[in-house]
Design a protein around this motif. Structure first.
Motif, mmCIF file in Angstrom:
data_model
loop_
_atom_site.group_PDB
_atom_site.id
_atom_site.type_symbol
_atom_site.label_atom_id
_atom_site.label_comp_id
_atom_site.label_asym_id
_atom_site.label_seq_id
_atom_site.Cartn_x
_atom_site.Cartn_y
_atom_site.Cartn_z
ATOM 1 N N TRP A 9 0.861 -1.143 0.118
ATOM 2 C CA TRP A 9 -0.067 -0.022 -0.081
ATOM 3 C C TRP A 9 0.575 1.392 -0.217
ATOM 4 N N GLN A 10 1.961 1.231 0.688
ATOM 5 C CA GLN A 10 2.769 2.265 0.432
ATOM 6 C C GLN A 10 3.403 2.483 -0.927
ATOM 7 N N GLN A 11 3.750 1.558 -1.755
ATOM 8 C CA GLN A 11 3.645 1.724 -3.198
ATOM 9 C C GLN A 11 2.692 2.027 -3.731
ATOM 10 N N GLU A 12 1.374 1.769 -3.704
ATOM 11 C CA GLU A 12 0.132 2.364 -4.289
ATOM 12 C C GLU A 12 -0.013 3.573 -3.758
ATOM 13 N N ALA A 204 -1.384 1.670 15.684
ATOM 14 C CA ALA A 204 -1.684 2.392 14.703
ATOM 15 C C ALA A 204 -1.344 1.465 13.459
ATOM 16 N N LEU A 205 -2.310 1.194 12.396
ATOM 17 C CA LEU A 205 -1.933 0.697 11.075
ATOM 18 C C LEU A 205 -1.555 -0.804 11.355
ATOM 19 N N GLY A 206 -2.076 -1.344 12.601
ATOM 20 C CA GLY A 206 -2.115 -2.694 12.844
ATOM 21 C C GLY A 206 -3.536 -3.203 12.246
ATOM 22 N N PRO A 207 -3.614 -4.620 12.474
ATOM 23 C CA PRO A 207 -4.851 -5.310 11.745
ATOM 24 C C PRO A 207 -6.217 -4.719 12.360
ATOM 25 N N ASP A 208 -6.396 -4.285 13.608
ATOM 26 C CA ASP A 208 -7.429 -3.663 14.050
ATOM 27 C C ASP A 208 -7.627 -2.386 13.578
ATOM 28 N N ALA A 209 -6.807 -1.516 13.386
ATOM 29 C CA ALA A 209 -6.921 -0.376 12.813
ATOM 30 C C ALA A 209 -7.188 -0.323 11.592
ATOM 31 N N LEU A 210 -6.467 -0.986 10.861
ATOM 32 C CA LEU A 210 -6.775 -0.933 9.425
ATOM 33 C C LEU A 210 -8.225 -1.656 9.075
ATOM 34 N N ALA A 211 -8.743 -2.624 10.007
ATOM 35 C CA ALA A 211 -9.901 -2.981 9.784
ATOM 36 C C ALA A 211 -10.983 -1.648 9.800
ATOM 37 N N THR A 212 -10.794 -0.896 10.702
ATOM 38 C CA THR A 212 -11.757 0.412 10.854
ATOM 39 C C THR A 212 -11.527 1.026 9.712
ATOM 40 N N CYS A 213 -10.350 1.413 9.273
ATOM 41 C CA CYS A 213 -9.863 1.984 8.024
ATOM 42 C C CYS A 213 -10.784 1.353 6.650
ATOM 43 N N ASP A 214 -10.624 0.065 6.695
ATOM 44 C CA ASP A 214 -11.361 -0.394 5.602
ATOM 45 C C ASP A 214 -12.852 -0.333 5.517
ATOM 46 N N ALA A 215 -13.429 -0.243 6.824
ATOM 47 C CA ALA A 215 -14.940 -0.088 7.009
ATOM 48 C C ALA A 215 -15.278 1.267 6.618
ATOM 49 N N MET A 216 -14.294 2.358 6.784
ATOM 50 C CA MET A 216 -14.577 3.971 6.453
ATOM 51 C C MET A 216 -14.370 4.019 5.024
ATOM 52 N N THR A 250 -1.139 9.564 11.873
ATOM 53 C CA THR A 250 -2.597 9.935 11.285
ATOM 54 C C THR A 250 -2.245 10.174 9.808
ATOM 55 N N LYS A 251 -1.429 10.880 9.316
ATOM 56 C CA LYS A 251 -1.288 10.871 7.856
ATOM 57 C C LYS A 251 -1.012 9.484 7.163
ATOM 58 N N ARG A 252 -0.220 8.790 7.856
ATOM 59 C CA ARG A 252 -0.110 7.334 7.094
ATOM 60 C C ARG A 252 -1.460 6.718 7.143
ATOM 61 N N THR A 253 -2.302 6.750 8.139
ATOM 62 C CA THR A 253 -3.504 6.014 8.236
ATOM 63 C C THR A 253 -4.378 6.640 6.829
ATOM 64 N N TRP A 254 -4.374 8.012 6.747
ATOM 65 C CA TRP A 254 -4.961 8.714 5.629
ATOM 66 C C TRP A 254 -4.487 8.066 4.283
ATOM 67 N N ARG A 255 -3.303 8.094 4.185
ATOM 68 C CA ARG A 255 -2.668 7.701 3.009
ATOM 69 C C ARG A 255 -3.019 5.932 2.614
ATOM 70 N N TYR A 256 -3.175 5.428 3.587
ATOM 71 C CA TYR A 256 -3.746 4.030 3.491
ATOM 72 C C TYR A 256 -5.156 3.921 2.892
ATOM 73 N N ILE A 261 -9.258 4.020 -1.922
ATOM 74 C CA ILE A 261 -10.371 4.632 -2.600
ATOM 75 C C ILE A 261 -10.050 5.664 -3.920
ATOM 76 N N ARG A 262 -8.895 6.144 -3.834
ATOM 77 C CA ARG A 262 -8.514 7.150 -4.930
ATOM 78 C C ARG A 262 -8.585 6.265 -6.492
ATOM 79 N N PRO A 263 -7.884 5.154 -6.492
ATOM 80 C CA PRO A 263 -7.894 4.653 -7.715
ATOM 81 C C PRO A 263 -9.198 4.188 -8.354
ATOM 82 N N GLU A 264 -10.361 4.068 -7.413
ATOM 83 C CA GLU A 264 -11.780 3.904 -8.053
ATOM 84 C C GLU A 264 -12.232 4.884 -8.335
ATOM 85 N N PHE A 265 -12.027 6.117 -7.646
ATOM 86 C CA PHE A 265 -12.877 7.159 -7.660
ATOM 87 C C PHE A 265 -11.787 8.575 -7.837
ATOM 88 N N PRO A 266 -10.974 8.543 -9.095
ATOM 89 C CA PRO A 266 -9.797 9.488 -9.170
ATOM 90 C C PRO A 266 -10.385 10.895 -9.253
#
Length: 607
Positions: A9-12, A204-216, A250-256, A261-266
């Motif tokens: 995802w950092q490469q993305e 932050a950016l662990g599995p539980d945090a990323l699950a919240t990110c994915d839900a958002m 927090t910045k890395r969380t938003w980048r994730y 979402i950006r590739p789907e809705f550029p």
């Protein structure tokens, strides 16, 4: 998150980061709608989506081609909708999902975009996620096959404190207390901790945090798929708890999330409630606001312009730059604004100015219509996309009212839109005691119909300023900005906005872009420039223009046909009908000397 997933995802993100912001933001002019107070269509006393749709032509004709709509999601409304009960359902008082689809479609049909408010940091305590998360047994915390155990931040014991964070206990069967973001009704979603120090704190950016990110991200995907054009993001800097200075995680969380979402809705746009563009734009947002802040009588740069007072209902003790009675220089604003603007330019994003918003006290009760004309003449021609808060274009007043839905002091800036002089000022046909908030009862309360009937009204002025912005690429969001006059002693302020062009490249479009403060034009193209000069004070202030600006101003004045609106206001047009000039008050050019009369303003396309 595995190491491979993190690397992927950092490469993305790095690949996405090289793309420009959505092209439509260059000419975006936003109008913020507080839906419950804008237009009621069914007589229940509360504004709704069909009512908003019925007023789209007004917003378009004002000169705005984009909306920011405050939360429309299902909610118990303990915080005016910023306590979300269901992200995928429209609150019944506003309408239905079909009404939301129709809003998007009708806006698009008029060439307008729609941003919704996204609240990613917390939900209502009545949200299904939280209800499941608060159950006693872990195996009972499943929702649609997904565990909600770590969707929120819970301690591991019913008598545990929050490790310095606000918390609530005794509200659920779960053996633990939960962390709050704002009100008691707003449990914090779990994006992890920067430095976990307790067994219940997840990284932050662990599995539980990323699950919240994915839900958002799924929430974003749902609304973008229905036709929304992006989001204004509430409290965007508050996701990761105990983050370090600069908000790195927090910045890395938003980048994730953006990498998902950006590739789907550029073409989707994202504006943050952050207020520090050197952080928010680095996180991947397209825009940030210069928000109004005032602590213990100390104003930030934005506050200096219109709200530099501790007594906002009266003129006494007001030191605002646009109050004609003060002797304030614009430097207090510029000293704070310019470094942040340059940060935004460096990061490829926009730093946006607002006339006001739902959290900011209105100024119409304290500043005169003339003062507001000068203020909006500046705010609506500065870099970034301008945001007009509903009612500011007619000078609506702040009112002292009892709190409503957690508004407290903010409630008085959320009163119903004043459309005409009829029943409930045209907002609703409901009995007065059923209205969301009371209408301003004053006999002389401003309203849209009256303002539109007068060529010299504040609303007519705003329409003209926005029309010239729409006509002139030098006033686009990313066009260059150069201050040419801003003395430390004196009231005058002048700047030049310049289109910069570069060869067509992978940025797409026609090669016209905004830029930094140097006004450089690529490929030898002739720059398109505008001059903005204003004097909010009571006394005449002359100054000498730089040679190139003076010659351009002289040519600009020669090449336009001036139309007098009244003895004090005029506008100019080129032979092809394009707007070239807007003037208020006595402004004179004699050689290189521009003389600004008391409370005067000039917006001029340079020849």
């Amino acid at each position: 998150m595995t190491e491979n997933t993190a690397e992927q995802w950092q490469q993305e993100w790095q690949q996405w980061q090289r793309r420009p912001r959505p092209a439509w933001l260059e000419q975006a002019r936003f109008y913020e709608v507080y839906p419950q107070s804008f237009q009621d269509s069914n007589g229940d006393g509360i504004g709704d989506l069909p009512g908003l749709i019925s007023r789209l032509d007004y917003i378009r004709d004002l000169g705005c081609n984009a909306l920011w709509v405050n939360p429309i999601y299902d909610s118990p409304f303990k915080d005016a909708g910023y306590d979300v009960r269901d992200y995928r359902t429209v609150a019944p008082r506003y309408g239905t999902i079909d009404d939301a689809r129709r809003l998007f479609a009708e806006a698009h049909r008029r060439g307008m975009r729609v941003l919704l408010d996204l609240i990613p940091g917390h939900t209502s305590e009545e949200h299904a996620w939280f209800q499941a998360s608060g159950r006693e047994r872990p195996e009972d915390r499943m929702l649609d096959g997904v565990s909600m155990s770590e969707r929120y931040i819970w301690t591991d014991c019913w008598i545990s404190g929050g490790d310095g964070l606000p918390f609530v206990g005794g509200e659920t069967p779960r053996d633990g207390t939960y962390i709050l973001n704002f009100f008691k009704c707003q449990p914090a979603l779990n994006y992890g901790f920067a430095h976990p120090s307790q067994s219940w704190q997840r990284p932050a950016l662990g599995p539980d945090a990323l699950a919240t990110c994915d839900a958002m991200v799924d929430v974003m995907r749902f609304w973008l798929g229905l036709g929304a054009d992006g989001f204004r993001v509430d409290m965007a800097d508050s996701l990761v708890k105990n983050d370090d200075s600069g908000k790195p995680l927090t910045k890395r969380t938003w980048r994730y999330m953006f990498s998902r979402i950006r590739p789907e809705f550029p073409d989707a746009a994202f504006v943050s409630e952050w207020g520090r563009p050197y952080e928010s734009l680095d996180a991947g947002f397209d825009m940030d606001f210069y928000l109004d802040w005032r602590w213990a009588g100390n104003p930030n740069g934005y506050n200096i312009l219109l709200r530099n007072t501790d007594t906002p209902m009266v003129r006494e003790n007001d030191r605002s730059y646009f109050n004609a009675d003060t002797g304030e220089s614009v430097h207090g604003f510029l000293d704070q604004y310019l470094p942040q603007l340059r940060d935004a330019e460096r990061l490829g994003g926009l730093f946006c100015l607002i006339t006001g918003n739902h959290d900011t006290l209105r100024v119409g009760q304290r500043l005169t219509e003339r003062e507001l004309k000068l203020a909006y003449g500046m705010l609506l021609t500065m870099p970034g996309a301008p945001f007009v808060y509903y009612g500011d274009e007619i000078g609506m007043h702040y009112r002292r009212l009892p709190t409503k839905e957690g508004g407290y002091v903010r409630t008085g800036s959320r009163t119903p839109m004043q459309w005409d002089s009829g029943v409930n000022r045209g907002f609703s046909t409901a009995p007065a005691d059923c209205l969301y908030l009371p209408i301003n009862p004053a006999d002389d309360a401003t309203n849209v119909a009256d303002q539109l009937s007068r060529d010299d009204s504040l609303c007519s002025w705003v329409r003209r300023v926005l029309a010239m912005r729409a006509d002139c690429r030098a006033l686009d969001s990313g066009a260059a900005f150069d201050v040419i006059e801003a003395p430390h002693v004196g009231r005058r302020f002048a700047y030049v906005r310049t289109v910069r062009t570069v060869p067509n490249d992978d940025r797409g479009g026609d090669g016209v872009v905004g830029g930094g403060g140097d006004g450089i034009v690529g490929d030898g193209a002739e720059p398109s420039r505008v001059l903005v000069a204003l004097n909010p004070g009571h006394y005449v202030e002359p100054f000498d223009l730089p040679h190139d600006v003076a010659s351009g101003a002289a040519a600009g004045l020669r090449n336009n046909a001036t139309v007098s609106i009244n003895g004090d206001m005029a506008e100019g047009f080129a032979a092809d009908g394009v707007r070239t000039m807007l003037r208020l008050g006595d402004v004179r050019l004699d050689g290189a000397t521009l003389t600004l009369g008391p409370q005067s303003y000039l917006l001029l396309r340079l020849g």
